[in-house]
Scaffold this motif. Sequence first.
Motif, short mmCIF file in Angstrom:
data_model
loop_
_atom_site.label_atom_id
_atom_site.label_comp_id
_atom_site.label_asym_id
_atom_site.label_seq_id
_atom_site.Cartn_x
_atom_site.Cartn_y
_atom_site.Cartn_z
N GLY A 233 0.71 -1.12 0.02
CA GLY A 233 -0.04 0.03 -0.16
C GLY A 233 0.87 1.36 -0.11
N LEU A 234 0.29 2.42 -0.06
CA LEU A 234 0.77 3.71 0.06
C LEU A 234 2.10 3.86 0.93
N SER A 235 1.36 3.43 2.30
CA SER A 235 2.45 3.89 3.30
C SER A 235 2.61 2.66 4.45
N SER A 236 3.91 2.43 4.36
CA SER A 236 4.31 1.36 5.58
C SER A 236 4.21 2.00 7.08
N PHE A 237 3.88 1.12 7.86
CA PHE A 237 3.54 1.65 9.25
C PHE A 237 4.43 0.43 10.21
N ALA A 238 4.93 -0.58 9.74
CA ALA A 238 5.68 -1.47 10.60
C ALA A 238 6.63 -2.13 9.84
N ARG A 239 7.80 -2.47 10.48
CA ARG A 239 8.81 -3.71 9.80
C ARG A 239 8.37 -4.95 10.22
N LEU A 240 8.77 -5.88 9.20
CA LEU A 240 8.50 -7.21 9.69
C LEU A 240 8.93 -7.70 10.87
N ALA A 241 10.29 -6.97 11.22
CA ALA A 241 11.01 -7.34 12.69
C ALA A 241 10.23 -6.94 13.65
N GLU A 242 9.10 -6.04 13.37
CA GLU A 242 8.26 -5.68 14.88
C GLU A 242 7.12 -6.80 14.83
N VAL A 243 6.93 -7.58 13.97
CA VAL A 243 5.79 -8.75 14.05
C VAL A 243 6.27 -10.01 14.71
N ASP A 244 5.71 -10.38 15.85
CA ASP A 244 5.75 -11.70 16.47
C ASP A 244 5.31 -12.92 15.84
N THR A 245 4.19 -12.89 15.24
CA THR A 245 3.65 -13.94 14.64
C THR A 245 2.74 -13.47 13.38
N LEU A 246 2.73 -14.44 12.31
CA LEU A 246 1.76 -14.02 11.23
C LEU A 246 0.88 -15.38 11.19
N VAL A 247 -0.37 -14.98 11.24
CA VAL A 247 -1.22 -16.20 11.13
C VAL A 247 -1.87 -15.94 9.82
N THR A 248 -1.62 -17.03 8.86
CA THR A 248 -2.30 -16.88 7.47
C THR A 248 -2.60 -18.18 6.89
N ASP A 249 -3.16 -18.45 5.85
CA ASP A 249 -4.16 -19.67 5.41
C ASP A 249 -3.05 -20.59 4.59
N ALA A 250 -3.61 -21.84 4.44
CA ALA A 250 -2.81 -22.82 3.65
C ALA A 250 -2.76 -22.41 2.11
N GLY A 251 -3.31 -21.36 1.69
CA GLY A 251 -3.06 -20.77 0.47
C GLY A 251 -1.70 -20.26 0.05
N LEU A 252 -1.16 -20.04 1.10
CA LEU A 252 0.28 -19.40 1.13
C LEU A 252 1.03 -20.50 0.42
N SER A 253 1.92 -19.76 -0.82
CA SER A 253 2.74 -20.55 -1.27
C SER A 253 3.93 -20.94 -0.52
N ALA A 254 4.73 -22.35 -0.84
CA ALA A 254 5.52 -22.91 -0.25
C ALA A 254 6.82 -21.95 -0.20
N GLU A 255 7.11 -21.20 -1.16
CA GLU A 255 8.29 -20.42 -1.30
C GLU A 255 8.01 -19.24 -0.14
N ALA A 256 6.74 -18.67 -0.32
CA ALA A 256 6.70 -17.59 0.61
C ALA A 256 6.64 -18.15 1.86
N ARG A 257 6.12 -19.27 2.16
CA ARG A 257 6.27 -19.72 3.78
C ARG A 257 7.67 -20.01 4.35
N GLU A 258 8.75 -20.42 3.30
CA GLU A 258 10.04 -20.37 3.73
C GLU A 258 10.70 -19.12 4.09
N GLU A 259 10.26 -18.14 3.11
CA GLU A 259 10.80 -16.63 3.27
C GLU A 259 10.30 -16.04 4.73
N ILE A 260 9.10 -16.23 5.01
CA ILE A 260 8.41 -15.87 5.94
C ILE A 260 9.06 -16.50 7.35
#
Length: 281
Positions: A233-260
């Motif tokens: 989006g237009l404006s970033s408000f937090a870095r990934l380093a500030e996130v403790d946990t991402l809850v997502t769904d099984a549609g996320l690709s294997a590549e993205a899962r490894e990266e995250i």
Amino acid sequence: MSDNQNLLAEQRRALILDEVRRRGGVRVNELTRKLNVSDMTVRRDLDALARQGVIEKVHGGAVPVVEASTHEPGFEAKSALELSAKEDIARAAARMAVPGSAIALSGGTTTYALAHHLLEVPDLTVVTNSVRVADVFHAAQRAGAAGNQRPGAATVVLTGGVRTPSDSLVGPVADQAIRSLHFDVLFLGVHGISVEAGLSTPNLAEAETNRRFVQAARRVVVVADHTKWGTVGLSSFARLAEVDTLVTDAGLSAEAREEIAELLPGLVVAGGPESAGGQDG
């Protein structure tokens, strides 16, 4: 890819969307071979994805829709997308709410789904800038007054502010209210999440309000379906380093899962096996 021939339509469409976004476009005949389904099935899937506004059909295939970074869909438009994924995410995230704790919920359709599951967690103090989220708890309290009271009904604080298209309250009034508070956990919905941009939104005022939420929380749990990965989006408000946990769904690709999993302490894949990033309780 014969193992995918019996995939549910929604799972198949998630794979198609991931392929379109990753490659910048696909052809129908490529998808029929990859998914081992008929030409007609692929075309129906592309029609469904086009109606959701996430791809554009072209002769013989499809390309991704590139939205302006300032485009902000309304709540009703977003509510119709990825319904089962949001339910899976909401159920998984609700297990992270400890009875008697102080939590915050940002605006969004995924946090709205989560709010319904949090009704079963006793003695919560809930701070939210979402009119829709607050309505979920208030409706439960009205039902309780009519004789259907759940034990330990939540105490709900709705911030003030200016209403956005997604029915969130943002701006200086909301920012001031959040600044003086402290939360055990923040459940945060996002417009987009990526390695480069972190968490982002198309609304500048909402970015600042979300920034205040992140600063006030001991733990930050992002609830976002797989379509949000790679969106900026237009404006970033937090870095990934500030996130403790991402809850997502099984549609996320294997590549993205490894990266995250390499970037975040916790990754929960709801509706599917958890990744190596671990699961927070």
